[in-house]
Design a protein around this motif. Structure first.
Motif, PDB file in Angstrom:
ATOM      1  N   ALA A   1      51.357  46.941  37.621  1.00 49.66           N
ATOM      2  CA  ALA A   1      52.168  45.815  37.960  1.00 49.66           C
ATOM      3  C   ALA A   1      52.210  45.655  39.392  1.00 49.66           C
ATOM      4  N   GLY A   2      51.930  44.492  39.919  1.00 48.23           N
ATOM      5  CA  GLY A   2      51.771  44.392  41.349  1.00 48.23           C
ATOM      6  C   GLY A   2      50.426  44.214  41.978  1.00 48.23           C
ATOM      7  N   GLY A   3      49.688  44.773  41.326  1.00 51.72           N
ATOM      8  CA  GLY A   3      48.295  45.022  41.774  1.00 51.72           C
ATOM      9  C   GLY A   3      47.501  43.940  41.791  1.00 51.72           C
ATOM     10  N   SER A   4      46.269  44.330  41.970  1.00 56.73           N
ATOM     11  CA  SER A   4      45.195  42.988  41.857  1.00 56.73           C
ATOM     12  C   SER A   4      43.999  43.418  41.016  1.00 56.73           C
ATOM     13  N   LEU A   5      43.061  42.601  40.575  1.00 57.77           N
ATOM     14  CA  LEU A   5      41.854  42.814  40.003  1.00 57.77           C
ATOM     15  C   LEU A   5      41.078  41.556  39.861  1.00 57.77           C
ATOM     16  N   ARG A   6      39.728  41.667  40.057  1.00 54.73           N
ATOM     17  CA  ARG A   6      38.794  40.783  40.156  1.00 54.73           C
ATOM     18  C   ARG A   6      37.820  40.673  38.949  1.00 54.73           C
ATOM     19  N   LEU A   7      37.996  39.491  38.464  1.00 54.61           N
ATOM     20  CA  LEU A   7      36.956  39.424  37.205  1.00 54.61           C
ATOM     21  C   LEU A   7      35.614  38.543  37.590  1.00 54.61           C
ATOM     22  N   SER A   8      34.645  39.056  36.812  1.00 52.19           N
ATOM     23  CA  SER A   8      33.336  38.096  37.290  1.00 52.19           C
ATOM     24  C   SER A   8      32.773  37.537  36.004  1.00 52.19           C
ATOM     25  N   CYS A   9      32.019  36.185  36.156  1.00 50.74           N
ATOM     26  CA  CYS A   9      31.422  35.783  34.820  1.00 50.74           C
ATOM     27  C   CYS A   9      29.967  35.413  35.186  1.00 50.74           C
ATOM     28  N   ALA A  10      28.969  36.235  34.595  1.00 46.44           N
ATOM     29  CA  ALA A  10      27.716  35.597  35.221  1.00 46.44           C
ATOM     30  C   ALA A  10      27.058  34.836  34.108  1.00 46.44           C
ATOM     31  N   ALA A  11      26.474  33.891  34.489  1.00 43.82           N
ATOM     32  CA  ALA A  11      25.839  32.778  33.600  1.00 43.82           C
ATOM     33  C   ALA A  11      24.295  32.776  33.717  1.00 43.82           C
TER      34      ALA A  11
ATOM     35  N   VAL B   1      23.881  28.344  27.081  1.00 45.58           N
ATOM     36  CA  VAL B   1      24.448  29.417  28.335  1.00 45.58           C
ATOM     37  C   VAL B   1      24.805  30.323  27.803  1.00 45.58           C
ATOM     38  N   GLN B   2      24.458  31.390  28.437  1.00 45.12           N
ATOM     39  CA  GLN B   2      25.089  32.905  28.116  1.00 45.12           C
ATOM     40  C   GLN B   2      26.030  33.227  29.049  1.00 45.12           C
ATOM     41  N   LEU B   3      27.252  33.732  28.832  1.00 40.66           N
ATOM     42  CA  LEU B   3      28.175  34.126  29.733  1.00 40.66           C
ATOM     43  C   LEU B   3      28.660  35.445  29.437  1.00 40.66           C
ATOM     44  N   VAL B   4      28.747  36.233  30.439  1.00 40.34           N
ATOM     45  CA  VAL B   4      29.025  37.866  30.627  1.00 40.34           C
ATOM     46  C   VAL B   4      30.120  37.944  31.602  1.00 40.34           C
ATOM     47  N   GLU B   5      31.135  38.376  30.946  1.00 40.16           N
ATOM     48  CA  GLU B   5      32.358  38.703  31.895  1.00 40.16           C
ATOM     49  C   GLU B   5      32.331  40.212  32.297  1.00 40.16           C
ATOM     50  N   SER B   6      32.782  40.608  33.431  1.00 37.18           N
ATOM     51  CA  SER B   6      33.088  41.930  33.803  1.00 37.18           C
ATOM     52  C   SER B   6      34.196  41.959  34.666  1.00 37.18           C
ATOM     53  N   GLY B   7      34.701  43.362  34.878  1.00 33.85           N
ATOM     54  CA  GLY B   7      35.664  43.316  35.913  1.00 33.85           C
ATOM     55  C   GLY B   7      37.159  43.965  35.313  1.00 33.85           C
ATOM     56  N   GLY B   8      37.384  43.625  34.075  1.00 31.22           N
ATOM     57  CA  GLY B   8      38.469  44.084  33.491  1.00 31.22           C
ATOM     58  C   GLY B   8      38.782  45.437  33.619  1.00 31.22           C
ATOM     59  N   GLY B   9      39.967  45.848  33.202  1.00 31.97           N
ATOM     60  CA  GLY B   9      40.359  47.438  33.145  1.00 31.97           C
ATOM     61  C   GLY B   9      42.162  47.309  33.312  1.00 31.97           C
ATOM     62  N   LEU B  10      42.485  48.663  33.654  1.00 32.01           N
ATOM     63  CA  LEU B  10      43.732  48.731  33.641  1.00 32.01           C
ATOM     64  C   LEU B  10      44.255  48.898  35.182  1.00 32.01           C
ATOM     65  N   VAL B  11      45.591  48.269  35.193  1.00 35.00           N
ATOM     66  CA  VAL B  11      45.925  48.179  36.490  1.00 35.00           C
ATOM     67  C   VAL B  11      47.652  48.248  36.507  1.00 35.00           C
TER      68      VAL B  11
ATOM     69  N   VAL C   1      30.956  32.953  38.492  1.00 32.51           N
ATOM     70  CA  VAL C   1      32.195  32.553  38.752  1.00 32.51           C
ATOM     71  C   VAL C   1      33.061  33.810  38.783  1.00 32.51           C
ATOM     72  N   TYR C   2      34.512  33.580  39.515  1.00 35.30           N
ATOM     73  CA  TYR C   2      35.299  34.805  39.625  1.00 35.30           C
ATOM     74  C   TYR C   2      36.590  34.274  39.683  1.00 35.30           C
ATOM     75  N   LEU C   3      37.453  35.351  39.153  1.00 39.88           N
ATOM     76  CA  LEU C   3      38.835  35.133  38.949  1.00 39.88           C
ATOM     77  C   LEU C   3      39.625  36.147  39.683  1.00 39.88           C
TER      78      LEU C   3
END
Length: 122
Positions: free
Chosen positions: A14-24, A2-12, A79-81
């Protein structure tokens, strides 16, 4: 394999939100459990969350329980976080993992992506 590729990281802030994605890709996504780990500089890789192939079984690490939500979209092999109420101590490289079961994911027996950096400023 399987190949997994994460995305969605960054600078935020404190108190904020962020959504990570992982495409398989590379094998039948829908039959495997997925998970997220993170690793801060100088620290061991830490379990964050895992979800079964059906979505019926979900586990969270103690440090993110109640703030993070894991989910999966089978039709998009993704899959999301969703991360909320972020704290500076959440700063780390976040890795996606895939294995035959949630127990295997938690035991670090699965495949890994390359990681995506999340930085939370105070």
């Amino acid at each position: 394999q399987v190949q997994l590729v994460e995305s969605g990281g960054g600078l935020v802030q404190a108190g904020g939100s962020l959504r990570l994605s992982c495409a398989a890709s590379g094998r039948t996504f829908s039959t495997y459990a997925m998970g997220w780990f993170r690793q801060a500089p100088g620290k061991e890789r830490e379990f964050v969350a895992a979800i079964s192939w059906s979505g019926g079984t979900i586990y969270y690490g103690d440090s993110v329980e109640g703030r993070f939500t894991i989910s999966r979209e089978i039709g998009k092999n993704t899959v999301y976080l969703q991360m909320g109420s972020l704290k500076p101590e959440d700063t780390a490289v976040y890795y996606c993992s895939s294995a035959a079961s949630v127990d295997d994911v938690r035991a670090r027996f699965g495949s890994w992506g390359q990681g995506t950096q999340v930085t939370v400023s105070s």
